[in-house]
Design a protein around this motif. Structure first.
Motif, PDB file in Angstrom:
ATOM      1  N   LEU A 240       0.771  -1.156  -0.100  1.00  0.00           N
ATOM      2  CA  LEU A 240       0.121   0.070  -0.085  1.00  0.00           C
ATOM      3  C   LEU A 240       0.927   1.186   0.039  1.00  0.00           C
ATOM      4  O   LEU A 240       0.383   2.226  -0.247  1.00  0.00           O
ATOM      5  CB  LEU A 240      -0.997  -0.022   1.299  1.00  0.00           C
ATOM      6  CG  LEU A 240      -2.021  -1.103   1.096  1.00  0.00           C
ATOM      7  CD1 LEU A 240      -2.873  -1.192   2.449  1.00  0.00           C
ATOM      8  CD2 LEU A 240      -2.990  -0.547  -0.200  1.00  0.00           C
ATOM      9  N   LEU A 241       1.878   1.123   0.492  1.00  0.00           N
ATOM     10  CA  LEU A 241       2.886   2.426   0.372  1.00  0.00           C
ATOM     11  C   LEU A 241       3.229   2.818  -1.081  1.00  0.00           C
ATOM     12  O   LEU A 241       3.517   3.538  -1.453  1.00  0.00           O
ATOM     13  CB  LEU A 241       4.116   2.269   1.266  1.00  0.00           C
ATOM     14  CG  LEU A 241       3.550   2.241   2.918  1.00  0.00           C
ATOM     15  CD1 LEU A 241       4.897   1.847   3.733  1.00  0.00           C
ATOM     16  CD2 LEU A 241       2.726   3.303   3.246  1.00  0.00           C
ATOM     17  N   ASP A 242       3.690   1.509  -1.747  1.00  0.00           N
ATOM     18  CA  ASP A 242       3.737   2.039  -3.208  1.00  0.00           C
ATOM     19  C   ASP A 242       2.433   2.012  -4.077  1.00  0.00           C
ATOM     20  O   ASP A 242       2.622   2.905  -5.109  1.00  0.00           O
ATOM     21  CB  ASP A 242       4.467   0.684  -3.862  1.00  0.00           C
ATOM     22  CG  ASP A 242       5.790   0.590  -3.208  1.00  0.00           C
ATOM     23  OD1 ASP A 242       6.372   1.501  -2.678  1.00  0.00           O
ATOM     24  OD2 ASP A 242       6.102  -0.627  -2.978  1.00  0.00           O
ATOM     25  N   ALA A 243       1.294   1.397  -3.609  1.00  0.00           N
ATOM     26  CA  ALA A 243       0.201   1.542  -4.413  1.00  0.00           C
ATOM     27  C   ALA A 243      -0.781   2.007  -3.617  1.00  0.00           C
ATOM     28  O   ALA A 243      -1.797   1.268  -3.164  1.00  0.00           O
ATOM     29  CB  ALA A 243      -0.046   0.253  -5.182  1.00  0.00           C
ATOM     30  N   PRO A 244      -0.964   3.215  -2.926  1.00  0.00           N
ATOM     31  CA  PRO A 244      -1.993   3.674  -1.986  1.00  0.00           C
ATOM     32  C   PRO A 244      -3.492   3.633  -2.428  1.00  0.00           C
ATOM     33  O   PRO A 244      -4.419   3.515  -1.778  1.00  0.00           O
ATOM     34  CB  PRO A 244      -1.561   4.912  -1.700  1.00  0.00           C
ATOM     35  CG  PRO A 244      -0.611   5.450  -2.387  1.00  0.00           C
ATOM     36  CD  PRO A 244      -0.048   4.280  -3.293  1.00  0.00           C
ATOM     37  N   GLU A 245      -3.458   3.713  -3.694  1.00  0.00           N
ATOM     38  CA  GLU A 245      -4.827   3.767  -4.525  1.00  0.00           C
ATOM     39  C   GLU A 245      -5.582   2.616  -4.018  1.00  0.00           C
ATOM     40  O   GLU A 245      -7.010   2.389  -4.170  1.00  0.00           O
ATOM     41  CB  GLU A 245      -4.713   3.995  -6.030  1.00  0.00           C
ATOM     42  CG  GLU A 245      -4.033   3.071  -6.949  1.00  0.00           C
ATOM     43  CD  GLU A 245      -2.639   3.232  -6.897  1.00  0.00           C
ATOM     44  OE1 GLU A 245      -1.986   3.914  -5.993  1.00  0.00           O
ATOM     45  OE2 GLU A 245      -2.123   2.186  -7.622  1.00  0.00           O
ATOM     46  N   LYS A 246      -4.813   1.356  -3.806  1.00  0.00           N
ATOM     47  CA  LYS A 246      -5.554   0.011  -3.698  1.00  0.00           C
ATOM     48  C   LYS A 246      -6.460   0.270  -2.251  1.00  0.00           C
ATOM     49  O   LYS A 246      -7.458  -0.560  -2.335  1.00  0.00           O
ATOM     50  CB  LYS A 246      -4.320  -0.972  -3.601  1.00  0.00           C
ATOM     51  CG  LYS A 246      -3.898  -1.380  -4.903  1.00  0.00           C
ATOM     52  CD  LYS A 246      -2.711  -2.148  -4.846  1.00  0.00           C
ATOM     53  CE  LYS A 246      -3.169  -3.846  -4.770  1.00  0.00           C
ATOM     54  NZ  LYS A 246      -2.045  -4.780  -4.610  1.00  0.00           N
ATOM     55  N   TRP A 247      -5.644   0.950  -1.285  1.00  0.00           N
ATOM     56  CA  TRP A 247      -6.717   1.160  -0.215  1.00  0.00           C
ATOM     57  C   TRP A 247      -8.041   1.783  -0.519  1.00  0.00           C
ATOM     58  O   TRP A 247      -8.901   1.219  -0.018  1.00  0.00           O
ATOM     59  CB  TRP A 247      -5.637   2.105   0.678  1.00  0.00           C
ATOM     60  CG  TRP A 247      -6.721   2.333   2.079  1.00  0.00           C
ATOM     61  CD1 TRP A 247      -7.718   3.291   2.327  1.00  0.00           C
ATOM     62  CD2 TRP A 247      -6.586   1.629   3.230  1.00  0.00           C
ATOM     63  NE1 TRP A 247      -8.011   3.399   3.496  1.00  0.00           N
ATOM     64  CE2 TRP A 247      -7.588   2.252   4.200  1.00  0.00           C
ATOM     65  CE3 TRP A 247      -5.915   0.696   3.833  1.00  0.00           C
ATOM     66  CZ2 TRP A 247      -7.722   1.675   5.461  1.00  0.00           C
ATOM     67  CZ3 TRP A 247      -6.200   0.046   4.948  1.00  0.00           C
ATOM     68  CH2 TRP A 247      -7.146   0.707   5.833  1.00  0.00           C
TER      69      TRP A 247
ATOM     70  N   ILE B  50      -1.036   5.700   5.151  1.00  0.00           N
ATOM     71  CA  ILE B  50      -1.222   5.403   3.669  1.00  0.00           C
ATOM     72  C   ILE B  50      -1.308   6.620   3.045  1.00  0.00           C
ATOM     73  O   ILE B  50      -2.791   7.348   3.315  1.00  0.00           O
ATOM     74  CB  ILE B  50      -2.160   4.494   3.416  1.00  0.00           C
ATOM     75  CG1 ILE B  50      -1.521   3.106   4.137  1.00  0.00           C
ATOM     76  CG2 ILE B  50      -2.548   4.068   1.855  1.00  0.00           C
ATOM     77  CD1 ILE B  50      -2.858   2.126   4.147  1.00  0.00           C
ATOM     78  N   PRO B  51      -0.703   7.325   1.968  1.00  0.00           N
ATOM     79  CA  PRO B  51      -1.095   8.644   1.465  1.00  0.00           C
ATOM     80  C   PRO B  51      -2.451   8.350   0.949  1.00  0.00           C
ATOM     81  O   PRO B  51      -2.930   7.428   0.268  1.00  0.00           O
ATOM     82  CB  PRO B  51      -0.093   8.508   0.372  1.00  0.00           C
ATOM     83  CG  PRO B  51       1.021   7.656   0.550  1.00  0.00           C
ATOM     84  CD  PRO B  51       0.527   6.761   1.422  1.00  0.00           C
ATOM     85  N   GLY B  52      -3.214   9.310   1.348  1.00  0.00           N
ATOM     86  CA  GLY B  52      -4.769   9.831   0.909  1.00  0.00           C
ATOM     87  C   GLY B  52      -5.768   8.977   1.534  1.00  0.00           C
ATOM     88  O   GLY B  52      -6.879   9.173   1.475  1.00  0.00           O
ATOM     89  N   ALA B  53      -5.362   7.945   2.554  1.00  0.00           N
ATOM     90  CA  ALA B  53      -6.117   7.328   3.354  1.00  0.00           C
ATOM     91  C   ALA B  53      -6.343   8.060   4.728  1.00  0.00           C
ATOM     92  O   ALA B  53      -5.424   8.696   5.294  1.00  0.00           O
ATOM     93  CB  ALA B  53      -5.681   5.911   3.504  1.00  0.00           C
ATOM     94  N   ASP B  54      -7.376   7.911   5.314  1.00  0.00           N
ATOM     95  CA  ASP B  54      -7.680   8.566   6.708  1.00  0.00           C
ATOM     96  C   ASP B  54      -7.448   7.624   7.696  1.00  0.00           C
ATOM     97  O   ASP B  54      -8.398   6.808   8.212  1.00  0.00           O
ATOM     98  CB  ASP B  54      -9.383   8.790   6.625  1.00  0.00           C
ATOM     99  CG  ASP B  54      -9.543   9.664   7.995  1.00  0.00           C
ATOM    100  OD1 ASP B  54      -8.715   9.789   8.830  1.00  0.00           O
ATOM    101  OD2 ASP B  54     -10.714  10.169   8.033  1.00  0.00           O
ATOM    102  N   ILE B  55      -6.206   7.503   8.026  1.00  0.00           N
ATOM    103  CA  ILE B  55      -5.781   6.409   8.988  1.00  0.00           C
ATOM    104  C   ILE B  55      -5.403   7.285  10.252  1.00  0.00           C
ATOM    105  O   ILE B  55      -4.394   8.326  10.254  1.00  0.00           O
ATOM    106  CB  ILE B  55      -4.190   5.905   8.617  1.00  0.00           C
ATOM    107  CG1 ILE B  55      -4.482   5.250   7.278  1.00  0.00           C
ATOM    108  CG2 ILE B  55      -3.898   5.006   9.580  1.00  0.00           C
ATOM    109  CD1 ILE B  55      -5.446   3.958   7.054  1.00  0.00           C
ATOM    110  N   ARG B  56      -6.061   6.890  11.499  1.00  0.00           N
ATOM    111  CA  ARG B  56      -5.742   7.519  12.642  1.00  0.00           C
ATOM    112  C   ARG B  56      -5.086   6.587  13.783  1.00  0.00           C
ATOM    113  O   ARG B  56      -5.583   5.642  14.187  1.00  0.00           O
ATOM    114  CB  ARG B  56      -7.065   7.973  13.267  1.00  0.00           C
ATOM    115  CG  ARG B  56      -7.692   8.657  12.224  1.00  0.00           C
ATOM    116  CD  ARG B  56      -9.313   9.315  12.563  1.00  0.00           C
ATOM    117  NE  ARG B  56      -9.894  10.081  11.637  1.00  0.00           N
ATOM    118  CZ  ARG B  56     -11.200  10.496  11.493  1.00  0.00           C
ATOM    119  NH1 ARG B  56     -11.736  10.533  12.850  1.00  0.00           N
ATOM    120  NH2 ARG B  56     -11.614  10.973  10.721  1.00  0.00           N
TER     121      ARG B  56
END
Ligand SMILES: NC(=O)c1ccc[n+]([C@@H]2O[C@H](COP(=O)([O-])OP(=O)(O)OC[C@H]3O[C@@H](n4cnc5c(N)ncnc54)[C@H](OP(=O)(O)O)[C@@H]3O)[C@@H](O)[C@H]2O)c1
Length: 194
Positions: free
Chosen positions: A65-72, A92-98
């Motif tokens: 996911l760090l290489d392909a964050p769009e998969k998240w 993960i870039p673009g994901a709302d991870i808290r």
């Protein structure tokens, strides 16, 4: 928020993964299309997610996911996701991870707010689901039971719960999986949930 639900696939002998976090046994179950369709229906009602370190790290590794964050986003949309961890894990870039830690009760309000009108999905692992049960914060357990035994591994739910706490409310077949739903009752002497 509607309900807090621990929904997971499990082996017949109550394991979520091998001791080294392997899930190859799950992907080896033939004809999992029916189970995936049932899972898709469940996801529609999910407003937010919560998981522990090992589950998050498995997803990072397995899906790269760090290489392909769009998969998240393809899998989980923009749902806020709480990761219980004592470590500094990469977002993960673009994901709302808290990233959160400590007693689950201390985060109940923010998890409830994040889920909005949807359900809070406790993804795993089993001890984290147990922490929600300890706190009187779990409403439902949904299991997809695979025709597999591992003998050892990461436990499904390392807690003691009698039949007074679990009520079977649904059973279905999805291909090779048995889908079971239990309602979780809080102990009768417990204070109301936060
Ligand atoms: N079969 C399935 O469908 C399914 C579903 C979910 C998960 N899984 C797999 O099952 C395995 C589960 O691993 P696991 O049993 O080790 O569980 P986990 O919940 O994913 O990870 C446990 C770790 O999370 C952190 N943690 C948990 N509660 C915490 C708290 N209140 N505060 C701070 N940190 C907390 C701790 O790690 P640190 O202190 O090191 O941060 C703890 O050791 C993973 O391999 C996962 O991929 C399978």
């Amino acid at each position: 928020m509607n309900r807090t639900i621990f929904h997971t696939a499990t082996t017949l002998d109550g394991h979520l993964a091998t001791d080294d976090d392997g899930l190859a046994w799950l992907f080896a179950v033939p004809g999992s299309d029916d189970a995936e369709a049932a899972f898709g229906d469940f996801m529609v009602g999910v407003g937010a997610m919560v998981m522990g370190t090992a589950t998050y790290e498995w997803l990072l590794r397995h899906e790269r996911l760090l290489d392909a964050p769009e998969k998240w986003t393809a899998m989980y949309g923009t749902r806020p996701t709480f990761v219980f961890s004592s470590r500094s894990l990469p977002p993960i870039p673009g994901a709302d991870i808290r990233l959160v830690s400590g007693d689950v009760r201390g985060h109940s309000e923010s998890m409830r707010d994040a889920a909005g009108t949807g359900d809070l999905w406790v993804v795993g692992g089993g001890d984290l689901a147990g922490q929600f049960i300890d706190a009187g914060m779990l409403d439902e357990i949904r299991l997809s039971i695979a025709p597999v035994t591992l003998g050892s591994g990461k436990p499904l739910l390392p807690r003691v719960l009698g039949a007074d706490r679990l009520t079977l409310v649904a059973v279905e077949r999805a291909g090779q999986f048995v889908e079971v739903v239990y309602e979780v009752a809080r102990p009768s002497d417990e204070e109301p949930r936060p």
